[in-house]
Design a protein around this motif. Structure first.
Motif, PDB file in Angstrom:
ATOM      1  N   GLN A 175       0.808  -1.425  -0.078  1.00  0.00           N
ATOM      2  CA  GLN A 175       0.055   0.057  -0.079  1.00  0.00           C
ATOM      3  C   GLN A 175       0.862   1.292  -0.021  1.00  0.00           C
ATOM      4  O   GLN A 175       0.830   2.164  -0.653  1.00  0.00           O
ATOM      5  CB  GLN A 175      -0.960  -0.014   1.142  1.00  0.00           C
ATOM      6  N   LYS A 227     -11.402   5.839  10.367  1.00  0.00           N
ATOM      7  CA  LYS A 227     -10.700   5.265   9.294  1.00  0.00           C
ATOM      8  C   LYS A 227     -10.149   6.562   8.346  1.00  0.00           C
ATOM      9  O   LYS A 227     -11.062   7.398   8.208  1.00  0.00           O
ATOM     10  CB  LYS A 227     -11.721   4.500   8.354  1.00  0.00           C
ATOM     11  N   SER A 268      -7.003   8.245   5.799  1.00  0.00           N
ATOM     12  CA  SER A 268      -6.751   8.021   4.487  1.00  0.00           C
ATOM     13  C   SER A 268      -5.637   6.893   4.098  1.00  0.00           C
ATOM     14  O   SER A 268      -5.550   6.411   2.870  1.00  0.00           O
ATOM     15  CB  SER A 268      -5.998   9.393   3.686  1.00  0.00           C
ATOM     16  N   LYS A 312      -6.388   3.911   5.180  1.00  0.00           N
ATOM     17  CA  LYS A 312      -7.358   2.938   5.577  1.00  0.00           C
ATOM     18  C   LYS A 312      -6.907   2.420   6.884  1.00  0.00           C
ATOM     19  O   LYS A 312      -7.174   1.091   7.146  1.00  0.00           O
ATOM     20  CB  LYS A 312      -7.357   1.849   4.268  1.00  0.00           C
ATOM     21  N   TYR A 361      -5.943  -7.038   9.141  1.00  0.00           N
ATOM     22  CA  TYR A 361      -6.597  -6.757   7.932  1.00  0.00           C
ATOM     23  C   TYR A 361      -7.781  -7.146   7.599  1.00  0.00           C
ATOM     24  O   TYR A 361      -7.952  -8.460   7.582  1.00  0.00           O
ATOM     25  CB  TYR A 361      -5.416  -6.905   6.667  1.00  0.00           C
ATOM     26  N   ASN A 405     -13.910  -5.231   4.087  1.00  0.00           N
ATOM     27  CA  ASN A 405     -13.987  -3.428   3.936  1.00  0.00           C
ATOM     28  C   ASN A 405     -12.667  -2.919   3.396  1.00  0.00           C
ATOM     29  O   ASN A 405     -12.538  -1.688   3.408  1.00  0.00           O
ATOM     30  CB  ASN A 405     -14.112  -3.307   5.285  1.00  0.00           C
ATOM     31  N   ASP A 406     -11.709  -3.669   3.280  1.00  0.00           N
ATOM     32  CA  ASP A 406     -10.306  -3.208   2.651  1.00  0.00           C
ATOM     33  C   ASP A 406      -9.751  -1.997   3.795  1.00  0.00           C
ATOM     34  O   ASP A 406      -9.573  -0.887   3.476  1.00  0.00           O
ATOM     35  CB  ASP A 406     -10.398  -2.586   1.368  1.00  0.00           C
ATOM     36  N   GLU A 407      -9.627  -2.374   4.947  1.00  0.00           N
ATOM     37  CA  GLU A 407      -9.060  -1.475   6.346  1.00  0.00           C
ATOM     38  C   GLU A 407      -8.245  -2.307   7.101  1.00  0.00           C
ATOM     39  O   GLU A 407      -8.423  -3.431   7.163  1.00  0.00           O
ATOM     40  CB  GLU A 407     -10.227  -0.824   6.688  1.00  0.00           C
TER      41      GLU A 407
END
Length: 259
Positions: free
Chosen positions: A13, A60, A62, A64, A155, A159-161
């Motif tokens: 990322q 949350k 920027s 993530k 992870y 929710n990709d966070e």
């Protein structure tokens, strides 16, 4: 297919965001910015102290990332104001280790986030710059310098966070929010024609900075931070002049103001 580790996901990322590859994406210290209300108040001894929140829980960002209450507990115990180590969590200006502006007297995890109280040093830079900018609102952002503890995170693929339950924290800093439309700088942009061009320069500089190695990027960002502070200071003066009956010489300002 081999499952990626949390660290691998995070490095990928960062590499995508910063335009870097592989090991270059790993930084020794990461930063999290958090806009929050700062205030100056007197403690029980009558000393003027700074207070605010260095980071928020359950939000949350920027990156993530979602930081949970308890993430700073170990760092506070190991290097907080009441610890015995001489290497305490530092209170800095713009992440510059060579520019400490005081010392934390309280670091506490509350429901909202990481709350702090700090005694400001009685030095010219603090008296002449930091305190006036705190009172004017120019300094209106906090940031934490930290490292991820990948063993205390997870992870959420759906929710990709990323959820973090422990961050190794080294310092807390006061910053400005020069590009935020809620800051005095927005008034400056609307006051002098052509400042949209300046914003474009900042975007170009930001892309270039992300391609540099870590040390050079931080060094140049610190220089740009000083320029932003100067711009906002001038913006406040110009806005004040605008309110006065006598009109400022805008042509002179535009011709002589240079980044």
């Amino acid at each position: 297919m081999k499952t990626k580790t949390l660290r691998q996901r995070k490095l990928e990322q960062h590499a995508e965001q910063w335009g870097q590859r592989g090991a270059k994406a790993h930084r020794s210290i990461f930063f999290k910015d958090f806009p929050s209300i700062l205030s100056l108040k007197n403690n029980e001894a009558g000393e003027e102290i700074a207070t605010g929140y260095l980071n928020a829980f359950g939000v949350k960002d920027s990156q993530k990332d979602i930081v949970h209450k308890g993430a700073f507990a170990k760092s506070i115990a190991d290097r907080g104001p009441e610890s015995t180590t001489p290497r305490k969590i530092a209170f800095l200006y713009a992440h510059q280790m060579e520019v400490p502006i005081g010392r934390f007297t309280k670091l506490e995890e509350l429901t909202k986030g990481l709350y702090y109280e700090a005694k400001l040093d009685d030095i010219p830079f603090v008296r002449d710059t930091i305190k006036p900018q705190l009172k004017s609102g120019t300094l209106n952002n906090h940031s934490v310098g930290y490292n991820y503890n990948y063993e205390k995170g997870k992870y959420d693929e759906e929710n990709d966070e990323y959820h973090w339950y422990e961050l190794e924290t080294y310092e807390g800093s006061l910053l400005t929010l020069g590009a935020n439309p809620e800051t005095p700088f927005e008034g400056f942009k609307s006051f002098i024609n052509g400042m949209d061009i300046v914003n474009g320069w900042y975007d170009q500089a930001d892309k270039l900075l992300k391609s540099l190695d870590y040390k050079k990027e931080i060094e140049l960002r610190n220089i740009l931070q000083k320029y932003q502070t100067l711009i906002e200071h001038i913006a406040g003066e110009i806005t004040t002049m605008k309110r006065k009956p006598s009109k400022p010489d805008l042509k002179y300002i535009a011709a002589n103001f240079r980044l």
